[in-house]
Design an enzyme around this catalytic site. Structure first.
Site, PDB file in Angstrom:
ATOM      1  N   ARG A 248       0.877  -1.171   0.000  1.00  0.00           N
ATOM      2  CA  ARG A 248       0.000   0.000   0.000  1.00  0.00           C
ATOM      3  C   ARG A 248       0.916   1.223   0.000  1.00  0.00           C
ATOM      4  NH1 ARG A 248      -0.912   4.545   3.752  1.00  0.00           N
ATOM      5  NH2 ARG A 248      -3.092   5.131   3.590  1.00  0.00           N
ATOM      6  N   ASP A 250       1.710   4.925   0.442  1.00  0.00           N
ATOM      7  CA  ASP A 250       1.161   6.021   1.214  1.00  0.00           C
ATOM      8  C   ASP A 250       1.211   7.339   0.442  1.00  0.00           C
ATOM      9  OD1 ASP A 250       0.399   7.176   3.956  1.00  0.00           O
ATOM     10  OD2 ASP A 250       2.227   8.296   3.492  1.00  0.00           O
ATOM     11  N   ALA A 251       0.097   8.063   0.451  1.00  0.00           N
ATOM     12  CA  ALA A 251       0.019   9.463  -0.007  1.00  0.00           C
ATOM     13  C   ALA A 251       0.806   9.734  -1.284  1.00  0.00           C
ATOM     14  CB  ALA A 251       0.486  10.394   1.117  1.00  0.00           C
ATOM     15  N   GLU A 282      -2.816   5.084  -1.868  1.00  0.00           N
ATOM     16  CA  GLU A 282      -3.533   6.150  -1.177  1.00  0.00           C
ATOM     17  C   GLU A 282      -3.282   7.401  -1.997  1.00  0.00           C
ATOM     18  OE1 GLU A 282      -3.867   8.480   3.093  1.00  0.00           O
ATOM     19  OE2 GLU A 282      -1.913   7.827   2.362  1.00  0.00           O
ATOM     20  N   PHE A 304     -15.595   6.911   0.977  1.00  0.00           N
ATOM     21  CA  PHE A 304     -16.528   6.014   1.665  1.00  0.00           C
ATOM     22  C   PHE A 304     -16.467   6.255   3.166  1.00  0.00           C
ATOM     23  CE2 PHE A 304     -17.486   2.130   3.982  1.00  0.00           C
ATOM     24  CZ  PHE A 304     -18.704   1.743   3.433  1.00  0.00           C
ATOM     25  N   HIS A 305     -15.257   6.259   3.708  1.00  0.00           N
ATOM     26  CA  HIS A 305     -15.132   6.487   5.151  1.00  0.00           C
ATOM     27  C   HIS A 305     -15.744   7.818   5.564  1.00  0.00           C
ATOM     28  CE1 HIS A 305     -13.267   8.592   8.518  1.00  0.00           C
ATOM     29  NE2 HIS A 305     -13.402   7.437   9.128  1.00  0.00           N
ATOM     30  N   HIS A 373      -5.847   3.532  10.576  1.00  0.00           N
ATOM     31  CA  HIS A 373      -4.928   4.249  11.459  1.00  0.00           C
ATOM     32  C   HIS A 373      -5.106   5.762  11.348  1.00  0.00           C
ATOM     33  CE1 HIS A 373      -2.573   4.581   7.703  1.00  0.00           C
ATOM     34  NE2 HIS A 373      -2.062   5.671   8.268  1.00  0.00           N
ATOM     35  N   ASP A 374      -5.313   6.257  10.124  1.00  0.00           N
ATOM     36  CA  ASP A 374      -5.484   7.695   9.941  1.00  0.00           C
ATOM     37  C   ASP A 374      -6.763   8.187  10.606  1.00  0.00           C
ATOM     38  OD1 ASP A 374      -3.278   8.716   8.566  1.00  0.00           O
ATOM     39  OD2 ASP A 374      -4.040   8.069   6.629  1.00  0.00           O
ATOM     40  N   ASN A 378      -5.791  10.053  13.766  1.00  0.00           N
ATOM     41  CA  ASN A 378      -5.708  11.482  13.511  1.00  0.00           C
ATOM     42  C   ASN A 378      -6.802  12.272  14.219  1.00  0.00           C
ATOM     43  OD1 ASN A 378      -3.356  11.526  12.060  1.00  0.00           O
ATOM     44  ND2 ASN A 378      -4.346  11.290  10.084  1.00  0.00           N
TER      45      ASN A 378
END
Length: 562
Positions: A248, A250-251, A282, A304-305, A373-374, A378
Site C-alpha cells: 500500500r 502512502d500518499a 492512497e 466512503f469512510h 490508522h489515519d 488522527n
C-alpha cells in the site's frame, strides 16, 4: 547500473554502494576493522568490495560525519547507529505459496508495535484467519527515530525497525501467515522522510526537489534515476526477499508524478510473474486512470469512510465538511460509482476540482473502511466508532462494509469491538519533541471541540510513553457479540459474494431517506446483489425481499436475485 545498499559477491564478501553526488570522498568504516576509501564514478556513486559478509556492522564517513547506509537492511543501535549486512536466505516453510486473488481480500490493518512485535503478532495469525479475514496489512516497518511511532516518519525504508523484531522474525511472520492462508500487505512511504535520522540531504541534495513542497518538506525527486531506483528497488525487496504479497503506497499525491507510479508498477509486474502481487494506492487526487489498466489493483477510498463517518456521528468539522451536505446522496454515489468526488470543487482543497470519473471501474478497485490508522489516530483523542455512535447504527454500517463489493479493510481491534483509542505517538526528544507536540495541538484548532486552548492542552503528548501504552488494543466489553457479527458477515461474504465478484458492475443506487440508501450490483454470474441500509435517527422504509440472506433489525438488509 548501480543499486543502493550492500550486495553479496559471488565468491563471498560484500559490495557496498552509496550515491553521494555532493561528496568529494566517502570512507567505509567497518566495526572492528580497518576503514577504507570508496571509489567514486562520474555519476556520484561510491562503491567498494570487502571480504566481510552477513553480520558485519558498517557505516559511511563523509566530511567528518558518520552516517548510516540509507539502504541499510538492518540497524544496530537505531537510525543513528551502525548498519548491519543481512543474510537474505530463509528456510521458507511454505515456498509453494503464490498468494490469493484480489477479489478474495478482507484486510486487517495492524501496527506491529502495539501488537507486541512480529513474534506476538505471529501467534495471533490462526485466530485472525479463523475469523474470515484473508490478509493482514502492516503499517510501515521501516526504521524510524526512537523506539515507538506509527512508521510514517521513517528514514531508512530498507531496514526493519529493531523494536518490532529482526528481519528473520518478520520473514517468519510472513511465512506463518501464508501457512494459515493469509496474504500479507505492507504499507510503504515513498513521498517523504522523517525528521530524525535523515542524512541524505547532507550528501545527496539532489534526492529532493526543493521547488516542490509537501506537508513534510521538499518532494522526493523521482525524475532522477538514482532516486527512482531507491524506491522501486525497495518495493521489489519487500516483495521478493520477504515474499510480501502486496504493498500500500502512502500518499502518492505528495510524490506528484504519475509517470513514476506507472513505471514502478510496470517493473514490479514484470519482475514477479506467477504470483498474486497486489498494489494499492492512497491518493487524495482520486485518479481513476491509475486504476484502469491493471498497474494498480485498487485505491483506499477515503470518500466512503468520510461520508459514513458523517452519517454515523454527525460530525461535520474540518475535512468532513465536504461530506456534510446531502450525505445519503453522496453515499449512494460512492456505492454506485466508487469515488464521491469526481472533479467537483472541494472545500478542503481550496475549492479546486478533486478527482476524475470512476463509474466505469469495477467496485473491487476501491478499498472501503469505516476505520483505519489515519481516521482513528488522527482524531485528537483517538476515539473509535464504538465510542462515537450507537451500536445498532454501527452494526448496520459494518454489514454494509462487509457485504458490498468494494474490498473491505478493518482496523485492528475493530473486529472485537475494541474501545481502546489509537493515539498519535512518537519518540522524539528536545526541540523536535516540542515542535511535534505543539504542532499537533495547533492542527486541531480548526475542530470545534478544540477551538479553546485549554481543550487543546488535554490532547495527549505524542512523545509520552503512556500515549503509546494507551493505544495497545484490548477487546471491548461486548467482544463476543462483535466477533460473532464479523464471523457471520465474513462467512456470508465468502460463500455468497466473493465467488461471483470478478466481472461485477454497479446497477445503481438510490436515496431512501435522510440517511438511508439502497444499492445494487450485477455480479459476475449474472445475479444481482442488493443491499439497503438506514443510518438515520428517524426510520426509513427499506425494500423488502422474498429471500434476504442477511438482515439486522430494521437498519440493514441484503439479498441476491437470480
Amino acid at each position: 547500473m548501480m543499486h543502493w545498499g550492500p550486495a553479496p559477491l559471488p565468491g563471498g564478501g560484500t559490495r557496498f554502494h552509496l550515491w553521494a553526488p555532493d561528496a568529494d570522498a566517502v570512507t567505509l568504516e567497518i566495526d572492528g576493522g580497518a576503514a577504507a576509501a570508496m571509489e567514486r564514478d562520474a555519476d556520484g556513486w561510491f562503491a567498494l568490495d570487502r571480504a566481510e559478509g552477513p553480520g558485519t556492522r558498517y557505516r559511511f564517513r563523509i566530511a567528518g560525519q558518520a552516517v548510516p547506509d540509507p539502504a541499510s537492511r538492518g540497524q544496530s543501535g537505531g537510525v543513528h547507529g551502525w548498519s548491519v549486512v543481512q543474510a537474505t536466505d530463509h528456510d521458507w516453510q511454505h515456498p509453494e505459496w503464490r498468494g490469493r486473488p484480489w477479489h478474495e481480500m478482507v484486510i486487517l490493518e495492524c501496527h506491529a508495535g502495539t501488537s507486541g512485535g512480529f513474534t506476538a503478532l505471529t501467534e495471533r495469525l490462526p485466530a485472525i484467519a479463523a475469523a474470515g479475514i484473508t490478509a493482514i496489512e502492516l503499517m510501515p516497518v521501516g526504521a524510524f527515530g526512537g523506539t515507538r511511532g506509527w512508521g510514517y516518519d521513517g528514514v531508512l525504508p530498507y531496514a526493519v525497525q529493531e523494536d518490532y523484531g529482526s528481519p528473520a522474525e518478520l520473514r517468519r511472520l510472513i511465512d506463518a501467515a501464508h501457512g494459515v492462508g493469509l496474504s500479507v500487505f505492507l504499507d510503504v512511504v515513498y513521498n517523504h522522510f522523517g525528521p530524525d535520522g535523515n542524512y541524505l540531504g547532507s550528501y545527496a541534495s539532489g534526492f529532493f526537489d526543493a521547488a516542490v513542497d509537501t506537508p513534510w518538506g521538499g518532494a522526493v525527486a523521482v525524475t532522477r534515476e538514482p532516486v527512482a531506483r531507491f524506491f522501486i528497488d525497495n518495493a521489489l525487496m519487500w516483495l521478493r526477499d520477504y515474499r510480501i504479497d502486496g504493498l500500500r503506497f502512502d500518499a502518492v499525491h505528495a510524490i506528484g508524478n504519475p509517470a513514476f507510479l506507472d513505471t514502478m508498477a510496470g517493473e514490479i509486474r514484470a519482475a514477479l510473474p506467477g504470483r498474486h502481487v497486489h498494489l494499492v494506492l492512497e491518493n487524495e487526487e482520486n485518479d481513476a486512470a491509475r486504476l484502469r489498466d491493471g498497474g494498480y489493483d485498487a485505491q483506499w477510498n477515503d470518500d466512503f469512510h468520510n461520508v459514513m463517518h458523517v452519517l454515523l456521528t454527525g460530525e461535520t468539522s474540518a475535512y468532513y465538511a465536504d461530506f456534510a451536505d446531502r450525505p445519503a446522496e453522496r453515499l449512494a454515489r460512492c456505492l454506485s460509482e466508487g469515488f464521491i468526488y469526481q472533479g467537483e470543487g472541494s472545500t478542503n482543497h481550496d475549492g479546486k476540482p478533486r478527482g476524475t470519473p470512476s463509474a466505469h471501474l469495477p467496485p473491487t478497485r476501491f478499498v472501503a473502511f469505516l476505520q483505519n490508522h489515519d481516521q482513528v489516530g488522527n482524531r485528537a483523542m483517538g476515539e473509535r466508532l464504538v465510542s462515537l455512535t450507537d451500536a445498532a447504527k454501527l452494526r448496520a454500517a459494518t454489514a454494509l462494509l462487509l457485504l458490498s463489493p468494494q474490498v473491505p479493510l478493518l482496523f485492528m481491534g475493530e473486529e472485537e469491538g475494541s474501545a481502546t483509542p489509537f493515539l498519535f505517538f512518537t519518540d522524539f526528544h528536545d526541540e523536535l519533541a516540542d515542535a511535534v507536540r505543539e504542532g499537533r495541538r495547533r492542527e486541531f484548532a480548526k475542530f470545534d471541540a478544540f477551538s479553546d486552548p485549554e481543550a487543546r492542552a488535554r490532547i495527549p503528548d505524542p512523545n509520552a510513553v503512556t500515549t503509546f501504552e494507551a493505544s495497545v488494543p484490548q477487546p471491548g466489553a461486548d467482544a463476543a457479540a462483535w466477533r460473532d457479527l464479523y464471523s457471520r458477515l465474513l462467512r456470508l461474504r465468502r460463500e455468497r459474494i466473493v465467488p461471483h465478484l470478478p466481472g461485477t458492475q454497479a446497477v445503481g443506487a438510490q436515496v431512501l431517506g435522510e440517511a438511508a440508501v439502497v444499492a445494487r450490483w450485477r455480479l459476475g454470474d449474472g445475479s444481482t446483489l442488493g443491499v439497503a441500509v438506514d443510518l438515520g435517527d428517524e426510520p426509513a422504509t427499506l425494500p423488502g425481499s422474498a429471500d434476504p440472506f442477511f438482515t439486522d433489525g430494521e437498519r440493514f438488509v441484503a439479498w441476491i436475485e437470480a
